[in-house]
Structures are given as structure tokens and as C-alpha cells.
Design a protein around this motif. Structure first.
Motif, mmCIF file in Angstrom:
data_model
loop_
_atom_site.group_PDB
_atom_site.id
_atom_site.type_symbol
_atom_site.label_atom_id
_atom_site.label_comp_id
_atom_site.label_asym_id
_atom_site.label_seq_id
_atom_site.Cartn_x
_atom_site.Cartn_y
_atom_site.Cartn_z
ATOM 1 N N HIS A 177 -34.235 46.684 64.307
ATOM 2 C CA HIS A 177 -34.277 47.973 65.023
ATOM 3 C C HIS A 177 -35.009 49.029 64.192
ATOM 4 O O HIS A 177 -35.874 49.750 64.702
ATOM 5 C CB HIS A 177 -32.842 48.431 65.328
ATOM 6 C CG HIS A 177 -32.739 49.800 65.918
ATOM 7 N ND1 HIS A 177 -32.604 50.036 67.278
ATOM 8 C CD2 HIS A 177 -32.764 51.029 65.338
ATOM 9 C CE1 HIS A 177 -32.552 51.336 67.500
ATOM 10 N NE2 HIS A 177 -32.643 51.969 66.335
ATOM 11 N N HIS B 85 -38.812 51.026 64.620
ATOM 12 C CA HIS B 85 -39.061 52.476 64.556
ATOM 13 C C HIS B 85 -40.360 52.823 63.816
ATOM 14 O O HIS B 85 -40.840 53.944 63.929
ATOM 15 C CB HIS B 85 -37.906 53.181 63.854
ATOM 16 C CG HIS B 85 -36.786 53.593 64.764
ATOM 17 N ND1 HIS B 85 -36.968 54.447 65.826
ATOM 18 C CD2 HIS B 85 -35.463 53.302 64.729
ATOM 19 C CE1 HIS B 85 -35.786 54.664 66.415
ATOM 20 N NE2 HIS B 85 -34.869 53.974 65.777
ATOM 21 N N GLU C 260 -35.711 55.639 70.519
ATOM 22 C CA GLU C 260 -34.531 54.762 70.405
ATOM 23 C C GLU C 260 -34.524 53.652 71.450
ATOM 24 O O GLU C 260 -34.252 52.488 71.134
ATOM 25 C CB GLU C 260 -33.236 55.573 70.502
ATOM 26 C CG GLU C 260 -33.008 56.536 69.350
ATOM 27 C CD GLU C 260 -32.928 55.862 67.984
ATOM 28 O OE1 GLU C 260 -32.869 54.621 67.900
ATOM 29 O OE2 GLU C 260 -32.932 56.598 66.982
HETATM 30 ZN ZN LIG Z 1 -32.852 54.007 66.035
#
Ligand SMILES: [Zn+2]
Length: 487
Positions: A340, A344, A363
Motif C-alpha cells: 500500500h 503511494h 488512498e
Molecule cells: Zn495510504
């Protein structure tokens, strides 16, 4: 950021420089050392972005750590508006950071000016003696100090000094973002969610610290000098990044790998070798998959750093942190968080957005990207498992509290709603688009979005526009229904 629950177990979870001794011009050849060879020309393609040069020293005691130094910012007005001020942000003064930061000796082209500081002490407005006209340049210099207090866990402990580990993101006054129509960004972020909104700049940072401290930072270290007083001076360059993050410990060990020419280093605390090697593999696979899907990560290095944050992980340009508690090879959470946060780098670091207004843009895309990773590494059923988990989280929350769109600000989500909508329903919007138009077509659209907004700032409007062009479809209906706004 990541705090997140998984599957059924739901785990939480930015002239006159020669006058000042600290100042020196940025060297394009040095900056290029932080880029992969095929992306070095990108530096010359963005000649007017802020040139930020920092020279500072760390003073560390058992009770606190401080960074004090000088920053010079060569700023070009890229807007069509004359500017009467330039705004910087002092994130350590946020209650959610729990530190202290201050500025002094502010000069604009060598003239002393007095800043206006807001009641939160996080917004520093620097008046310009004469308006800065479009495409004109000005040099702002200032002294700054940032302090962090030992053994205080404030919120996510993203800015902290815990167990001999320093996490010092946003330790210097970070340039805010100016937009025609709305002016300088002055939002004070809601504690829930990420705090920073900044534009891409070139950083040249020289930090002197006690020699036994190991420093891990954004960009590439190009010089490392041992001094007679048991300090060490570290010189970093970080071109085309929207922030410069710093982590430090006396305990870091490192394992190094490589993917598509990118040096990937995992920095961990003693005893975590096995998990470090596992995390390195996760990061390498994530970089390989996201490079192939979205477009290449252009920097020479990526650091994955174990810290004592109590968020699962936090993203910074060229550097991600993963919480110490999940530093365990048996923990699927280590893989989810690492992937994750690496995602980003594409969504937040390279394609920037206002995380305090449109957190779903980075997100939800990081979450969706994570499912692509798991689909590719473990197969479609595993990817579907993530979608089922997201769906359960969204549906269960909505059944009790009512449904919401994914395009709200963090302050508009209460009591678990932020996770349920931005992190769970959000990736399902991209799954819906993939189911409707084909996953390959969606990925192609996302790669067009990445190519169009790399090093820049995107809005939901920009994403919709690019996806519509790429898919050849009107998406107003779906953006209205899922995001709550459309073009
Ligand atoms: Zn995040």
C-alpha cells in the motif's frame, strides 16, 4: 497513510544567495544522481519549480531532538496572479504531531521581513516587499528549528522520538501550494488522515548529526563526511519531490535489493533480518508490478523504513515507513502495508493531490493498486478476497450508519467512516470501473493519468477527464454516484 482492517479479522489498520554562508546554488549534475539515467532529463523539463536548499544540524539528547538550520527557497511565480506573499507550513506545531517548530531571520531577496503566523502556529505567511509578478523569481531565506520530545506517542507517532528512533517528516518549513482562485492553501488538516499538501520541488539538503546516528532520508545521499567533533555530515539531493522526509536511529541495519534499475533498501531494527528480507521482496514485486501497470518510478532509490509509528505505515516521497509491530514474516499485514505504501509513490508522491480535501484520490487508488499486486502475485481469487473484505467493511458500516460517497474530506467522516468509505468503498469504485470497462482498459487509463500528472497536482476533475478520454466513455454518472461530484 494506512490504518486498516483486513478480511474478516479486520486488523486496525517543498539574487542573493551568495551573501549567506549557508547557501549554495543547486547543481544539476548532483541532482541527477537521484534519478534513474533515463529520467535525468525530467529535471531540465521542470526548470521553474522551487529550488530548496537546507543546511541544518541535529542535536539529540535523551529528552528531545532538535534540527536547527537555514533554508533558502528560490521561488518562481508560475501562476498568472501577482503574489503579495508566500506561505509556508510548520507541521510539527500541529497537535497531531506534538512537536515544536519556529522560524526566524526571514529575508526576501536580502530584505528582512516579518511573517504573519496564524493561531495554530502552522501557517507562516511571508509578505513580499514588492508583488511577485507572473514568471518572476524571488529568494526567501530563513532560519528554522524543529523539536521532537522523547517518548511521547501523539496520534500516529508520525513525528516522534520513541525507543531511540527518530521520525522527523516535515521537519523544515514546507512551502504551501498556490492556486489561482483559491490562493494559498491554508487548511489545517483534520487529525484523521494525512496532513501534507505540497508541490514538487528540487531539494538539496545537508544535515550534520552525531556520528553514531544512522540517517535515512528521501532522495540520494551523495556525500558523507566524518567530522573531528564526532559528528557526520550527510549531503542529500532529492529532485522532483514534494517533500523531504528524515528518519534516524542508532540501530538501523539495512538489506539492499534492486528492481528495474531502482535500488531498494529496507532499514530495520536489530533482530528483524528475516522480516526485512521478506519486506524487500514485497517492495521489489510491488515496484515491478506498478512500473508495468502505471509507468516507471523515476528515482534511483526507494527506502522502506521500520519505525515506531502506530499507523500501519506512512508514505513520503522516495521513502515509506512501516510500523515496527508488523515487522514479522508471518504477518500478511506486513505485505499489505508495504505494498500500500509503495503504491503511494505513484498516487501521492509522483501524482500529487490535496490529501486534506481529496484523500480518496491517493488512498482509494493505493488500495486498488494493492489488489492488483495481490491478484498478480497470488491469483485472481486472492484479489477477489480483498474486494469481498472491502465490500463487507463498507456494507456493514453503511447498514448501521448510512451510506456516503467516497469524495469527502476527512472531517466529513466520523466514527470509522473514513476507513469504510475512503479505504474500502473507494477501491470498489475502481473495481466497478474495471468490471464495466475492463481491468486492462482501466489500468491503461490510470497509466495515462500517471503520465499526465507525474510531478504535478491532480484533482478528481483531472482523473475523470483522463479516464473518460482513455476509456472513450462519459463517466459523469459514475463519478456522481460514487465520488459525489462530477465534471
Ligand atoms: Zn495510504
Amino acid at each position: 497513510m494506512f490504518y486498516y482492517r483486513l478480511l474478516t479479522s479486520l486488523i486496525l489498520i517543498s539574487l542573493l544567495w551568495m551573501v549567506y554562508p549557508a547557501a549554495h546554488a543547486q547543481d544539476g549534475d548532483q541532482l541527477s544522481l537521484a534519478m534513474q539515467p533515463e529520467f535525468q532529463a525530467d529535471i531540465a523539463a521542470f526548470p521553474d519549480i522551487p529550488q530548496i536548499t537546507i543546511v541544518a544540524s541535529l542535536n539529540i539528547t535523551d529528552q528531545q531532538a532538535s534540527i536547527a538550520g537555514n533554508m533558502q527557497v528560490l521561488y518562481t511565480n508560475l501562476s498568472p496572479d501577482p503574489l503579495s506573499e508566500i506561505v509556508f507550513r510548520l507541521y510539527p506545531n500541529y497537535p497531531s504531531y506534538g512537536g515544536q517548530a519556529a522560524v526566524s531571520n526571514i529575508l526576501v531577496n536580502g530584505t528582512t521581513v516579518t511573517p504573519e503566523i496564524d493561531p495554530t502556529a502552522s501557517i507562516v505567511s511571508i509578505p513580499l516587499p514588492t508583488p511577485l509578478l507572473p514568471s518572476e523569481q524571488t529568494m526567501v531565506t530563513m532560519d528554522f528549528t524543529s523539536t521532537v520530545f522523547a517518548e511521547q506517542t501523539v496520534l500516529y507517532a508520525q513525528y516522534s522520538y520513541l525507543g531511540g528512533n527518530l521520525a522527523l517528516p516535515n521537519f523544515f518549513p514546507l512551502l504551501s501550494v498556490y492556486k489561482t482562485g483559491t490562493g494559498w492553501w491554508r487548511n489545517v488538516a483534520h487529525p484523521q488522515g494525512d496532513a501534507v499538501y505540497s508541490a514538487t520541488a528540487n531539494f538539496d539538503v545537508t544535515l550534520t548529526a552525531p556520528a553514531k546516528w544512522i540517517l535515512i532520508a528521501s532522495g540520494t545521499r551523495i556525500e558523507n563526511t566524518e567530522n573531528a567533533d564526532q559528528t557526520r555530515t550527510h549531503h542529500y539531493v532529492a529532485p522532483l519531490m514534494r517533500d523531504f522526509a528524515l528518519m534516524a536511529s542508532t540501530q538501523y541495519e539495512t538489506v539492499s535489493g534492486e528492481q528495474d534499475g531502482i535500488a531498494i533498501d529496507v532499514h530495520y531494527f536489530s533482530g528483524g533480518d528475516e522480516a526485512a528480507n521478506t519486506a524487500l521482496r514485497f517492495a521489489e514485486d510491488a515496484v515491478r508490478i506498478f512500473n508495468a501497470h502505471f509507468g516507471e518510478y523515476p528515482f534511483a532509490e526507494l527506502d522502506v523504513v521500520e519505525t515506531r509509528t502506530v499507523a500501519g505505515g506512512i508514505e513520503y516521497p522516495g521513502l515509506v515507513v512501516v510500523q515496527s509491530e508488523s515487522w514479522n514474516t508471518q504477518d500478511l499485514y506486513l505485505e499489505i502495508v508495504t505494498v500500500h505504501e509503495v503504491a503511494h509513490q505513484w498516487w501521492y508522491s509522483l501524482v500529487g493531490n490535496d490529501q486534506t480535501r481529496d484523500p480518496w484520490l491517493d488512498e482509494s487508488l493505493a488500495q486498488y493498486s494493492t489488489t492488483l499486486y495481490f491478484g498478480e502475485v497470488y491469483g485472481p481469487d486472492f484479489q477477489q478476497g480483498f474486494f469481498d473484505s472491502y465490500s463487507d467493511s463498507w456494507q456493514n458500516f453503511s447498514a448501521e450508519n448510512g451510506d456516503k460517497v467516497i469524495g469527502l474530506a476527512p472531517s466529513d467522516y466520523e466514527g470509522g467512516a473514513y476507513f469504510s468509505f475512503v479505504y474500502a468503498k473507494g477501491p470498489l469504485f475502481f473495481k466497478f470501473l474495471a468490471d464495466t470497462y475492463g481491468q486492462a482498459a482501466l489500468i491503461q487509463g490510470l497509466s495515462a493519468y500517471f503520465a499526465g500528472y507525474r510531478y504535478q497536482i491532480a484533482t478528481p476533475t483531472d482523473l475523470q477527464t483522463v479516464l473518460e478520454a482513455s476509456l472513450g466513455q462519459e463517466l459523469d454518472k459514475w463519478f456522481l454516484e460514487w465520488v459525489g461530484q462530477s465534471n
